[in-house]
Scaffold this active site. Structure first.
Site, mmCIF file in Angstrom:
data_model
loop_
_atom_site.group_PDB
_atom_site.id
_atom_site.type_symbol
_atom_site.label_atom_id
_atom_site.label_comp_id
_atom_site.label_asym_id
_atom_site.label_seq_id
_atom_site.Cartn_x
_atom_site.Cartn_y
_atom_site.Cartn_z
ATOM 1 N N ASN A 158 0.852 -1.187 0.000
ATOM 2 C CA ASN A 158 0.000 0.000 0.000
ATOM 3 C C ASN A 158 0.887 1.235 0.000
ATOM 4 O O ASN A 158 2.023 1.204 0.477
ATOM 5 C CB ASN A 158 -0.895 0.010 1.246
ATOM 6 C CG ASN A 158 -1.844 1.196 1.265
ATOM 7 O OD1 ASN A 158 -2.495 1.499 0.264
ATOM 8 N ND2 ASN A 158 -1.929 1.889 2.390
ATOM 9 N N HIS A 181 0.904 5.212 1.318
ATOM 10 C CA HIS A 181 0.206 6.063 2.288
ATOM 11 C C HIS A 181 0.842 7.451 2.288
ATOM 12 O O HIS A 181 2.073 7.579 2.265
ATOM 13 C CB HIS A 181 0.306 5.445 3.685
ATOM 14 C CG HIS A 181 -0.404 6.230 4.736
ATOM 15 N ND1 HIS A 181 -1.778 6.265 4.838
ATOM 16 C CD2 HIS A 181 0.065 7.019 5.738
ATOM 17 C CE1 HIS A 181 -2.121 7.040 5.857
ATOM 18 N NE2 HIS A 181 -1.024 7.517 6.409
ATOM 19 N N SER A 212 4.842 6.899 2.020
ATOM 20 C CA SER A 212 5.477 5.634 2.401
ATOM 21 C C SER A 212 4.815 4.483 1.665
ATOM 22 O O SER A 212 3.586 4.447 1.520
ATOM 23 C CB SER A 212 5.339 5.385 3.915
ATOM 24 O OG SER A 212 5.802 6.474 4.672
ATOM 25 N N ASP A 246 -2.284 0.788 8.349
ATOM 26 C CA ASP A 246 -1.058 1.558 8.060
ATOM 27 C C ASP A 246 0.070 1.234 9.018
ATOM 28 O O ASP A 246 0.866 2.108 9.389
ATOM 29 C CB ASP A 246 -1.355 3.067 8.090
ATOM 30 C CG ASP A 246 -2.414 3.483 7.082
ATOM 31 O OD1 ASP A 246 -2.513 2.840 6.032
ATOM 32 O OD2 ASP A 246 -3.147 4.451 7.372
#
Length: 321
Positions: A109, A111, A138, A147
């Site tokens: 992912n 972020h 990130s 996260d």
């Protein structure tokens, strides 16, 4: 060129990070390809872009479904096309723990903050309110906690004196579009990196009881027992001992087992020139498709063959049952 890693991208909106991944994948030396773009929103603008680029799409609204039900549908869609990795690119649904566990270490992912700072939403304003000098983005592995997975890469973006949340967001997005393809490229290529491979073998070898590492002929080896009387149960080879490629050598019960393994899977195993006559087997580690569970089992079996009886006694009793 080796076979490229197959990646599915999940989006909920415009999919600008998805587009960055798609266009990066057009480079002839890119190690991944985007084979599916999936969404929980039929109106997500990014779906049209993916279709225009000739990428298969999948949509299934989440309304009226339990989270686990929708995630199972999504999981089946991703696995049916043969995806090996998932890249979240603005997918605005929290995924169930079951889904995350199925894709452990294979789902990334991006972020918009310098994690571990500012998990969740409103990251730009939170950075401004804190008088931070930098914001950023990130790329991290996805874990059940939001996260919170291991960070793979980050880019810092300087906060200007007159920045608003919107102007800061615009610049962070530019950084995201550069960071995500680079981080994904490095991650899907990691199993071709000898240093990464060595770390994986080392972690599994040293996890066994009373083991230590000692170089042998210029390459790492692992022993069980004391520093003085310990015996080797594994060696790491990166073009050592006259071999090519990267592999780990482990003991077998003898030449008969070695021969059986070679016959069963000659693409995975070979008899090492330096140790083969004594029944050792080499397991190839640079194919990009290493079964690390099998490597761990092979290391443990080899360890058990030379470990002191006081360490294997309880295992022998368990086997009798």
């Amino acid at each position: 060129m080796t076979e490229r890693a197959k990646v599915a991208v999940l989006i909920s909106g415009r999919g600008s990070n998805m587009a960055a991944l798609v266009y990066a994948a057009k480079a002839v030396d890119c190690p991944y390809e985007i084979i599916l773009v999936a969404s929980n929103d039929p109106e997500a603008p990014g779906l049209k872009l993916a279709e225009a680029e000739g990428i298969e799409t999948f949509v299934h609204p989440h309304k009226g479904l339990k989270r686990s039900e929708h995630d199972q549908i999504l999981h089946e869609a991703v696995t049916n096309v043969g995806a090996e990795y998932i890249a979240l690119a603005g997918y605005m649904r929290i995924l169930s723990d079951d889904f995350v566990s199925k894709w452990q270490d294979r789902m990334l992912n991006i972020h918009p903050s310098l994690l571990p700072k500012y998990k969740g939403l409103d990251t730009y304003q939170r950075a401004l309110d804190a008088d931070d000098t930098h914001a950023g983005c990130s790329v991290h592995l996805v874990t059940p906690e939001l996260d919170d997975g291991p960070v793979l890469a980050q880019t810092a973006v300087t906060i200007m004196p007159d920045d608003t949340a919107d102007t800061l967001a615009d610049r962070v997005l530019i950084a995201e579009h550069q960071l995500y393809p680079a981080a994904l490229t490095k991650y899907v290529s990691r199993e071709a990196d000898p240093n990464w491979i060595l770390d994986q073998v080392r972690d599994r070898a040293l996890a066994l009881e009373e083991t230590h590492e000692r170089p042998s002929f210029g390459t790492p080896g692992w022993r069980v027992g004391s520093e003085k009387t310990g015996k080797y149960f594994a060696y790491f080879s990166r073009r050592h001992f006259g071999e090519t490629g990267t592999s780990v050598f482990v003991k077998t019960s003898g030449l008969d087992e070695q021969s059986a393994l070679l016959d069963a899977d000659p693409d995975l195993y070979f008899a090492p020139k330096f140790y083969g006559k004594s029944g050792w087997i080499a397991i190839r580690l640079d194919t990009g498709r290493t079964d690390w569970g099998h490597v761990a089992d092979s290391l443990k079996k080899s360890w058990r063959m030379v470990a002191p009886k006081r360490l294997t006694k309880m295992m022998d009793i368990a086997d009798d049952f």
